[in-house]
Design a protein around this motif. Structure first.
Motif, PDB file in Angstrom:
ATOM      1  N   ALA A 289     -20.747 -17.866  15.277  1.00 51.41           N
ATOM      2  CA  ALA A 289     -20.693 -16.702  16.174  1.00 51.41           C
ATOM      3  C   ALA A 289     -21.896 -16.700  17.109  1.00 51.41           C
ATOM      4  O   ALA A 289     -21.757 -16.443  18.316  1.00 51.41           O
ATOM      5  CB  ALA A 289     -20.647 -15.413  15.359  1.00 51.41           C
ATOM      6  N   ASN A 290     -23.087 -16.999  16.587  1.00 51.37           N
ATOM      7  CA  ASN A 290     -24.281 -17.055  17.434  1.00 51.37           C
ATOM      8  C   ASN A 290     -24.192 -18.199  18.435  1.00 51.37           C
ATOM      9  O   ASN A 290     -24.628 -18.060  19.574  1.00 51.37           O
ATOM     10  CB  ASN A 290     -25.549 -17.196  16.589  1.00 51.37           C
ATOM     11  CG  ASN A 290     -25.971 -15.892  15.970  1.00 51.37           C
ATOM     12  OD1 ASN A 290     -25.577 -14.824  16.419  1.00 51.37           O
ATOM     13  ND2 ASN A 290     -26.777 -15.962  14.925  1.00 51.37           N
ATOM     14  N   ALA A 291     -23.647 -19.310  18.024  1.00 52.59           N
ATOM     15  CA  ALA A 291     -23.499 -20.445  18.944  1.00 52.59           C
ATOM     16  C   ALA A 291     -22.585 -20.062  20.106  1.00 52.59           C
ATOM     17  O   ALA A 291     -22.872 -20.386  21.258  1.00 52.59           O
ATOM     18  CB  ALA A 291     -22.947 -21.661  18.208  1.00 52.59           C
ATOM     19  N   HIS A 292     -21.504 -19.337  19.809  1.00 53.59           N
ATOM     20  CA  HIS A 292     -20.611 -18.883  20.874  1.00 53.59           C
ATOM     21  C   HIS A 292     -21.308 -17.840  21.757  1.00 53.59           C
ATOM     22  O   HIS A 292     -21.193 -17.878  22.978  1.00 53.59           O
ATOM     23  CB  HIS A 292     -19.336 -18.275  20.294  1.00 53.59           C
ATOM     24  CG  HIS A 292     -18.362 -19.281  19.787  1.00 53.59           C
ATOM     25  ND1 HIS A 292     -18.697 -20.265  18.899  1.00 53.59           N
ATOM     26  CD2 HIS A 292     -17.044 -19.457  20.043  1.00 53.59           C
ATOM     27  CE1 HIS A 292     -17.644 -21.004  18.632  1.00 53.59           C
ATOM     28  NE2 HIS A 292     -16.624 -20.541  19.305  1.00 53.59           N
ATOM     29  N   LYS A 293     -22.012 -16.937  21.090  1.00 52.10           N
ATOM     30  CA  LYS A 293     -22.634 -15.818  21.787  1.00 52.10           C
ATOM     31  C   LYS A 293     -23.770 -16.266  22.701  1.00 52.10           C
ATOM     32  O   LYS A 293     -23.961 -15.725  23.779  1.00 52.10           O
ATOM     33  CB  LYS A 293     -23.157 -14.823  20.742  1.00 52.10           C
ATOM     34  CG  LYS A 293     -23.486 -13.467  21.264  1.00 52.10           C
ATOM     35  CD  LYS A 293     -23.821 -12.542  20.104  1.00 52.10           C
ATOM     36  CE  LYS A 293     -24.083 -11.139  20.558  1.00 52.10           C
ATOM     37  NZ  LYS A 293     -24.395 -10.252  19.451  1.00 52.10           N
TER      38      LYS A 293
END
Length: 173
Positions: free
Chosen positions: A59-63
């Motif tokens: 999720a952080n990588a996408h965000k």
């Protein structure tokens, strides 16, 4: 004498474990079973934690995937802002109007992807999002207020990319 019958020398003794020995073996088996059960529970918890960590990392990588790209674009935005601010204010030069429209499009595109501009003029100084470059006395402003912004700051999905560089008002000395 038949060979199948035991005699005194070859007598077979069947020994049955005592109650205490059986109880001890049962307790040992129970302890081993408990150890294995605890190990299974620990492994299951570790697995669930790893899954949660992986989900959070994805999720952080996408965000924040755009962080490096946006950081590279910020000097371009700064240059466009400098171009507009250095042009004469009463000028209706079509080039300056085009730069101004381009800058507005840049701002709009950045906001669509979660990039928010920090421009704290006339606001209370916030050390979380701003970096004070200098302090000046200004009779028209309360101490601790931002007098001017030398360079705007930016956040990406609430994560600080670059703090705003500001001049802060100070109390009369």
């Amino acid at each position: 004498m038949p060979e199948d019958t035991p005699n005194d020398e070859n007598e077979i003794h069947l020994t049955h474990p005592s109650y205490d020995e059986m109880l001890q073996k049962l307790n040992e088996a129970d302890q081993k079973a408990n150890q294995y059960w605890e190990r299974i529970l620990r492994m299951q918890a570790e697995n669930e934690n790893a899954l949660r960590r992986t989900e959070r990392d994805v999720a952080n990588a996408h965000k924040y995937a755009l962080e490096k790209f946006v950081t590279e674009l910020l000097p371009i935005i700064d240059s466009l802002e400098l171009c507009i601010s250095s042009a004469s204010s009463d000028s209706t030069d079509p080039v300056i109007e085009g730069v101004n429209l381009t800058l507005k499009m840049f701002y709009s595109a950045m906001e669509k992807f979660g990039v928010i501009q920090i421009n704290p003029v006339n606001q209370l100084f916030d050390p979380e999002h701003s970096q004070a470059i200098s302090m000046q006395y200004d009779a028209s402003m309360k101490p601790g207020m931002v007098i001017s912004v030398l360079q705007k700051g930016y956040t990406l999905n609430a994560r600080l990319l670059r703090p705003a560089l500001v001049v802060v008002s100070k109390a009369e000395s």
